[in-house]
Design a protein around this motif. Structure first.
Motif, mmCIF file in Angstrom:
data_model
loop_
_atom_site.group_PDB
_atom_site.id
_atom_site.type_symbol
_atom_site.label_atom_id
_atom_site.label_comp_id
_atom_site.label_asym_id
_atom_site.label_seq_id
_atom_site.Cartn_x
_atom_site.Cartn_y
_atom_site.Cartn_z
ATOM 1 N N UNK A 1 0.825 -1.203 0.000
ATOM 2 C CA UNK A 1 0.000 0.000 0.000
ATOM 3 C C UNK A 1 0.861 1.255 0.000
ATOM 4 N N UNK A 2 1.879 1.239 0.861
ATOM 5 C CA UNK A 2 2.759 2.397 0.994
ATOM 6 C C UNK A 2 3.518 2.647 -0.300
ATOM 7 N N UNK A 3 4.094 1.578 -0.858
ATOM 8 C CA UNK A 3 4.888 1.778 -2.074
ATOM 9 C C UNK A 3 3.997 2.094 -3.258
ATOM 10 N N UNK A 4 2.770 1.590 -3.206
ATOM 11 C CA UNK A 4 1.851 1.900 -4.309
ATOM 12 C C UNK A 4 1.589 3.407 -4.381
ATOM 13 N N UNK A 5 1.478 4.026 -3.218
ATOM 14 C CA UNK A 5 1.252 5.474 -3.195
ATOM 15 C C UNK A 5 2.381 6.183 -3.930
ATOM 16 N N UNK A 6 3.632 5.764 -3.616
ATOM 17 C CA UNK A 6 4.783 6.417 -4.252
ATOM 18 C C UNK A 6 4.828 6.110 -5.742
ATOM 19 N N UNK A 7 4.549 4.852 -6.091
ATOM 20 C CA UNK A 7 4.606 4.467 -7.509
ATOM 21 C C UNK A 7 3.554 5.247 -8.287
ATOM 22 N N UNK A 8 2.353 5.318 -7.748
ATOM 23 C CA UNK A 8 1.285 6.049 -8.435
ATOM 24 C C UNK A 8 1.610 7.541 -8.477
ATOM 25 N N UNK A 9 2.263 8.009 -7.420
ATOM 26 C CA UNK A 9 2.657 9.421 -7.412
ATOM 27 C C UNK A 9 3.627 9.706 -8.551
ATOM 28 N N UNK A 10 4.649 8.846 -8.685
ATOM 29 C CA UNK A 10 5.627 9.057 -9.758
ATOM 30 C C UNK A 10 4.946 8.966 -11.119
ATOM 31 N N UNK A 11 4.039 8.018 -11.249
ATOM 32 C CA UNK A 11 3.404 7.824 -12.554
ATOM 33 C C UNK A 11 2.427 8.957 -12.863
ATOM 34 N N UNK A 12 1.558 9.267 -11.908
ATOM 35 C CA UNK A 12 0.455 10.191 -12.215
ATOM 36 C C UNK A 12 0.775 11.648 -11.952
ATOM 37 N N UNK A 13 1.696 11.920 -11.009
ATOM 38 C CA UNK A 13 1.978 13.317 -10.667
ATOM 39 C C UNK A 13 3.275 13.807 -11.289
ATOM 40 N N UNK A 14 4.184 12.881 -11.623
ATOM 41 C CA UNK A 14 5.453 13.325 -12.203
ATOM 42 C C UNK A 14 5.474 13.048 -13.699
ATOM 43 N N UNK A 15 5.339 11.761 -14.068
ATOM 44 C CA UNK A 15 5.524 11.402 -15.480
ATOM 45 C C UNK A 15 4.383 11.903 -16.352
ATOM 46 N N UNK A 16 3.162 11.659 -15.915
ATOM 47 C CA UNK A 16 2.003 11.954 -16.777
ATOM 48 C C UNK A 16 1.893 13.441 -17.130
ATOM 49 N N UNK A 17 1.924 14.344 -16.149
ATOM 50 C CA UNK A 17 1.752 15.756 -16.538
ATOM 51 C C UNK A 17 2.962 16.350 -17.249
ATOM 52 N N UNK A 18 4.193 15.884 -16.949
ATOM 53 C CA UNK A 18 5.353 16.544 -17.547
ATOM 54 C C UNK A 18 5.695 15.971 -18.918
ATOM 55 N N UNK A 19 5.491 14.684 -19.112
ATOM 56 C CA UNK A 19 5.839 14.087 -20.413
ATOM 57 C C UNK A 19 4.629 14.103 -21.336
ATOM 58 N N UNK A 20 3.477 13.838 -20.787
ATOM 59 C CA UNK A 20 2.276 13.847 -21.618
ATOM 60 C C UNK A 20 2.134 12.556 -22.397
ATOM 61 N N UNK A 21 1.780 12.703 -23.667
ATOM 62 C CA UNK A 21 1.501 11.514 -24.475
ATOM 63 C C UNK A 21 2.754 10.638 -24.585
ATOM 64 N N UNK A 22 2.573 9.336 -24.442
ATOM 65 C CA UNK A 22 3.696 8.413 -24.561
ATOM 66 C C UNK A 22 4.578 8.383 -23.330
ATOM 67 N N UNK A 23 4.003 8.742 -22.177
ATOM 68 C CA UNK A 23 4.802 8.791 -20.946
ATOM 69 C C UNK A 23 5.120 7.413 -20.394
ATOM 70 N N UNK B 1 3.935 -4.478 -11.705
ATOM 71 C CA UNK B 1 3.196 -3.610 -10.775
ATOM 72 C C UNK B 1 2.279 -2.678 -11.562
ATOM 73 N N UNK B 2 2.839 -2.071 -12.607
ATOM 74 C CA UNK B 2 2.026 -1.105 -13.371
ATOM 75 C C UNK B 2 0.903 -1.825 -14.099
ATOM 76 N N UNK B 3 1.209 -3.047 -14.588
ATOM 77 C CA UNK B 3 0.146 -3.822 -15.236
ATOM 78 C C UNK B 3 -0.967 -4.111 -14.234
ATOM 79 N N UNK B 4 -0.560 -4.473 -13.007
ATOM 80 C CA UNK B 4 -1.558 -4.767 -11.970
ATOM 81 C C UNK B 4 -2.366 -3.523 -11.641
ATOM 82 N N UNK B 5 -1.662 -2.382 -11.550
ATOM 83 C CA UNK B 5 -2.367 -1.135 -11.233
ATOM 84 C C UNK B 5 -3.359 -0.796 -12.332
#
Lengths: 281, 181
Positions: free
Chosen positions: A95-117, B51-55
């Motif tokens: 749960x804890x690491x998921x928060x960080x992973x989702x943070x990196x994916x959705x708050x860092x990569x997605x808005x700054x890289x955009x399409x094809x992130x 992990x990302x696939x699971x998410x």
């Protein structure tokens, strides 16, 4: 003026370190790499010396902690990945690491890289967690902060630089990428200058990344050591509570900085990748 | 300034493999590069991708479930509406049927009443007629009997034939008797 200032700075630093423990630069010993593991009251463990094609690749203190942090990262992340195989609902550590992973994916990569992130998320996650683990590992007594060594941060910055260039070239083509570095609508007579500026900008970005991480992680530790050394400089027990209290405060600040620097490094890498991939804005 | 700091840091280039604070150590850089490369590949293959696939799968699951729930809600709402309208229709129908039945019963009742009234009138009329007839008949018989009796009286009177006064008395007596009858 500037020159004079920095000369005084150098002088002061030199004097301070000389003064602190009779000319012995013990703070630098703690900050910098060495060929032994330092468990000072209990002794030292010396590490083997290795050489490859004339390059000294000894296992040093920082190499050991680099491996510890890498091993820890692999161990934990494999466990997290395994947890998802059992159930899609996270619990506990996952749960804890998921928060960080989702943070990196959705708050860092997605808005700054955009399409094809999606393509860059694994690299960014690795960089984020490696820096995070190394930073926090450095806060444990008797350990060393890998990220406070400029060799480490330079390699990290160079990897970010390579990922950025490769990503940009893959998306825009070799010629298109370098053409895209120069903004549209620049007058022709400015082109030579812009070319130099943009090429310089290409290299200052990873340089800044490396220096930022290194300086932030080093500074906190130096301050803590300096505060502790005040006790010995003043040769007084009464200064100890003040020193310890302030060092503790800096230590708590370091926890914040450890998290923040991992975030900033990843954020900026992601931003540079985004700029290289989508050059038109 | 940078040169000064570099010079300062180079003062600390000890002989223990560390180099200056700001100098890059090739050995360490080599290890970091190698480790980081391995880290990127191992984690990408065994951790990040699963992990990302699971998410993503979970996000899709949640989205699908929500959509399904929404759809089910719509469906149930529609069914409820339909049921309600059906019920309403059935109620209407039953009311109509009852009304029809009531009207029919009413008309049937009226008809029966009319019929029976007619019937009774007819019966009464026929009864009256019968009575009238019987009365006529009775009168006729009575007339005959009266005539016969008068004849018999006359016969008796003639047979007795004596004093007129007595005769007169007897005749009066018989007439009185007759009137009483």
């Amino acid at each position: 003026m500037d020159l004079q200032n920095s000369e005084t700075l150098t002088d002061t630093l030199q004097k301070a370190t000389e003064h602190s423990s009779g000319g012995d630069n013990w703070i630098m010993h703690h900050i910098m790499d060495g060929n032994y593991l330092d468990f000072t009251p209990f002794g030292k463990i010396y590490l083997p010396h290795l050489e490859l094609f004339g390059i000294d690749i000894s296992i040093t203190r920082h190499v050991v902690f680099l491996w510890i942090s890498a091993a820890l990262l692999i161990f934990i992340m494999l466990k997290v990945a395994k947890a998802y195989k059992k159930s899609l609902v996270p619990s506990g550590m996952t749960n804890f690491f998921e928060i960080l992973i989702i943070f990196v994916r959705d708050e860092i990569a997605k808005p700054t890289i955009g399409k094809g992130y999606e393509k860059f998320v694994p690299y960014l996650l690795t960089a984020f967690f490696f820096i995070l683990f190394s930073n926090f590992l450095g806060l444990i007594p008797f350990s060393a902060t890998v990220t406070s060594n400029i060799s480490v941060t330079v390699v990290l910055a160079v990897s970010s630089f390579l990922v950025t260039q490769v990503g940009g070239i893959q998306k825009n083509g070799l010629f298109g990428y370098f053409k895209g570095l120069i903004p549209h609508g620049v007058p022709v007579f400015l082109l030579p200058i812009m070319l130099v500026v943009e090429l310089l900008g290409l290299f200052t970005k990873p340089f800044a990344l490396a220096i930022r991480l290194f300086a932030n992680m080093t500074a906190g530790h130096i301050v803590i050591y300096a505060l502790i050394s005040l006790i010995f400089v003043m040769k007084s027990y009464f200064i100890a509570p003040v020193s310890i209290g302030m060092a503790l405060f800096i230590y708590l600040l370091e926890i914040l900085v450890a998290l923040l620097q991992a975030y900033i490094f990843t954020m900026l890498s992601s931003l540079f990748i985004g700029m290289a991939v989508h050059q038109d804005h | 300034m940078i040169a000064n700091i570099l010079a300062f840091s180079s003062m600390y280039s000890g002989d223990e493999g560390g180099g200056g604070l700001l100098s890059v150590n090739e050995g360490l850089a080599f290890w970091v590069g190698l480790t980081f490369l391995i880290l990127v590949f191992v984690l990408t293959k065994f951790a990040w991708k699963p992990i990302i696939a699971a998410l993503n799968e979970r996000e899709k699951n949640i989205k699908d479930s929500l959509e399904l729930a929404e759809k089910s809600k719509e469906e149930s709402k529609r069914l409820l509406e339909e049921n309600k309208s059906n019920l309403h229709k059935a109620e209407e129908e039953s009311r109509k049927i009852i009304n029809e039945a009531r009207v029919f019963a009413e008309s049937l009742k009226n008809q029966i009443m009319d019929d029976s009234k007619l019937q009774s009138q007819k019966i009464i009329a026929s009864a009256t007629e019968e009575i009238e007839r019987k009365k006529e008949e009775a009168f006729g018989e009575l007339k005959n009997q009266v005539a016969e009796i008068s004849l018999q009286i006359a016969e008796k009177v003639i047979k007795q034939n004596l004093n007129t006064q007595l005769n007169a008395e007897v005749i009066d007596k018989y007439i009185n008797e007759l009137q009483k009858n």
